[in-house]
Design an enzyme around this catalytic site. Structure first.
Site, short mmCIF file in Angstrom:
data_model
loop_
_atom_site.label_atom_id
_atom_site.label_comp_id
_atom_site.label_asym_id
_atom_site.label_seq_id
_atom_site.Cartn_x
_atom_site.Cartn_y
_atom_site.Cartn_z
N ASP A 80 0.81 -1.22 0.00
CA ASP A 80 0.00 0.00 0.00
C ASP A 80 0.85 1.27 0.00
O ASP A 80 0.38 2.33 0.38
CB ASP A 80 -0.93 0.00 1.21
CG ASP A 80 -0.17 -0.03 2.53
OD1 ASP A 80 1.07 -0.18 2.51
OD2 ASP A 80 -0.82 0.10 3.60
N CYS A 83 5.14 -0.63 2.15
CA CYS A 83 5.70 -1.98 2.26
C CYS A 83 7.10 -2.02 2.85
O CYS A 83 7.39 -2.88 3.68
CB CYS A 83 5.65 -2.69 0.91
SG CYS A 83 6.63 -1.91 -0.39
N HIS A 223 8.32 -3.35 -4.61
CA HIS A 223 7.67 -3.99 -3.46
C HIS A 223 8.68 -4.75 -2.61
O HIS A 223 9.59 -5.41 -3.13
CB HIS A 223 6.58 -4.96 -3.90
CG HIS A 223 5.84 -5.57 -2.74
ND1 HIS A 223 4.96 -4.84 -1.97
CD2 HIS A 223 5.89 -6.81 -2.20
CE1 HIS A 223 4.47 -5.62 -1.01
NE2 HIS A 223 5.03 -6.81 -1.12
#
Length: 228
Positions: A80, A83, A223
């Site tokens: 979101d 991370c 990510h």
């Protein structure tokens, strides 16, 4: 045209944590002799005026220790925009024998983000202790622009934030990529370390016990997950 492509590649590696800045006393002709250098402690005050910064890109010059394949379990982290911060707080909590619920994880992650903003965007004397992070930030955007964006919950963390938080939290951090994403390819299921931060804090000293490293998995598309 080729020069622009190379520059864009370097900037992308800096954003994603594949590249790091190292303080050296003179221009570097080659990165082939690169070896990870421990970060300075938070209490140090260094004179940076007589030194220059150069980006050292991981790849052909990474030490053999940084190319070894290691095996861990992956703890997924919510993607979101928090991370990196979520993975760090989860890892530090696990080392303390703590378990965070969803609300606590989000709050603690936001506190780490705020801490970075206060250090980098606050008083000049505090900011000067994080010169490597400042260089990583300003190679891509102005400090003013960064300070406008870092407070947003959807602003991704990367190299700059890892440089700050490893020192601020006295926390060794190691970033990995999946073995199958390594430059030479392959189908392995292990993980390869590509960057280390705060390695001094992983050693016992008169200031306290050695801390366990938090291991982060960079799995592409900006990510981060946690490795345990």
């Amino acid at each position: 045209m080729e020069g622009n492509s190379s520059k864009e590649t370097i900037l992308e590696q800096l954003r994603n944590g594949f590249a790091k800045f190292e303080l050296v006393s003179s221009p570097v002709a080659s990165i082939s002799s690169y070896s990870p250098r421990p970060n300075r402690t938070i209490s140090s005050h260094c004179n940076y005026k007589s030194s220059l910064f150069f980006a050292r890109i991981g790849g052909g010059g990474v030490s053999p220790a940084m190319k070894k394949v290691e095996c861990y379990s992956v703890k997924k982290v919510t993607g979101d925009g928090r991370c990196l911060f979520r993975a760090l707080v989860k890892g530090m909590a696990i080392h303390k024998g703590l378990s965070l619920n969803s609300r606590e994880e989000t709050e603690n992650a936001d506190e780490l983000r705020t801490a970075v903003k206060e250090v980098i965007c606050g008083k000049d004397n505090e900011r000067s202790e994080y010169a490597e992070a400042l260089m990583a930030i300003t190679v891509d955007e102005s400090l003013k622009r960064y300070c406008q964006r870092i407070g947003r919950s959807d602003f991704w963390g990367g190299e700059s934030e890892l440089l700050v938080l490893s020192k601020l939290c006295h926390q060794p951090i190691i970033v990995y990529i999946p073995e199958h994403e390594h430059a030479k390819g392959g189908r392995g299921s292990g993980f390869i370390p590509i960057a280390e931060y705060g390695t001094d804090y992983g050693k016992a000293s008169w200031t306290g016990k050695a801390k366990k490293a938090v291991r982060l998995l960079y799995s592409g598309k900006n990510h981060y997950d946690l490795l345990v």
